[in-house]
Design a protein around this motif. Structure first.
Motif, PDB file in Angstrom:
ATOM      1  N   TYR A 197       0.740  -1.345  -0.156  1.00  0.00           N
ATOM      2  CA  TYR A 197       0.202  -0.108   0.060  1.00  0.00           C
ATOM      3  C   TYR A 197       0.859   1.122  -0.145  1.00  0.00           C
ATOM      4  N   VAL A 255      -2.506  -5.580  -5.069  1.00  0.00           N
ATOM      5  CA  VAL A 255      -3.187  -4.335  -4.580  1.00  0.00           C
ATOM      6  C   VAL A 255      -4.138  -3.849  -5.930  1.00  0.00           C
ATOM      7  N   GLU A 314       2.085   1.651  -3.421  1.00  0.00           N
ATOM      8  CA  GLU A 314       0.992   2.343  -4.462  1.00  0.00           C
ATOM      9  C   GLU A 314       1.063   3.840  -3.841  1.00  0.00           C
ATOM     10  N   SER A 334       3.496  -2.756  -6.489  1.00  0.00           N
ATOM     11  CA  SER A 334       2.260  -2.682  -5.689  1.00  0.00           C
ATOM     12  C   SER A 334       1.281  -3.648  -6.298  1.00  0.00           C
TER      13      SER A 334
END
Length: 204
Positions: free
Chosen positions: A42, A76, A45, A71
């Motif tokens: 995360y 994700v 990202e 990511s």
């Protein structure tokens, strides 16, 4: 460990979104980098977004692409969506609709409403995939189910012109209304035209 990395990423989000602290993108980036060093997907990202939009850093599509790629590889959905968008728009790499469609699909299958809509567009026009109104309608409907206004507009267009479905002005009006009620200006315009022409309603 990874629990620490999630905490580091959370601190970054506090500074990015001003949760109980003053908003500070530079400080947020510092915490995201600490989490990213531990491969927190995360944080990777989030850093991608910082570089894509130039938040707390100089805008750099190449670095954004690299962070999104990492990511996305962790699964994700936001990373997958943004990687697809980079391929779609040719940011940080040459435009590649085939890879864009592949990554939109991965994000769409995880329930990303915008990815579902964008994949629908790809199928509607045959960009990076074999053209299929049936698949376009399938993905638009998935996105409509999440109340995404652009997907509602696209479904309205499909029904208005009879693409993959029997032309149905009443259905088109219904979808345009849903979208227009969310402030979508294109759908508001389309509604105006339909009311003016008495399509799916009585002339007004």
């Amino acid at each position: 460990a990874q629990g620490d990395a999630y905490a580091l990423n959370a601190i970054g989000m506090f500074y990015q979104n001003a949760y109980g602290v003053d908003q500070d993108f530079h400080v947020a980036k510092k915490w995201y980098l600490k989490a990213a060093e531990q491969n927190n997907p995360y944080a990777l990202e989030n850093l991608g977004q910082f570089y894509q939009y130039g938040k707390g850093v100089s805008q750099d599509y190449n670095k954004a692409f690299e962070y999104y790629s990492k990511s996305a590889d962790f699964g994700v959905s936001a990373g997958q969506f943004h990687l697809a968008f980079m391929y779609d728009e040719g940011l940080g790499r040459n435009r590649n609709p085939v890879l864009a469609a592949e990554w939109y699909l991965k994000a769409a299958e995880q329930g990303d409403a915008v990815a579902q809509n964008n994949l629908g567009v790809f199928y509607e026009i045959g960009d990076g995939v074999s053209q299929s109104y049936k698949k376009a309608l399938f993905w638009y409907q998935k996105s409509v189910n999440q109340n995404y206004d652009i997907a509602q507009e696209n479904m309205g267009i499909m029904h208005y012109f009879g693409q993959g479905v029997t032309r149905n002005y009443f259905k088109a009006l219904e979808y345009f209304t849903l979208s227009a009620d969310q402030g979508n200006s294109s759908s508001q315009y389309n509604l105006g035209v339909m009311y003016q022409n008495g399509e799916g309603t009585y002339p007004n």
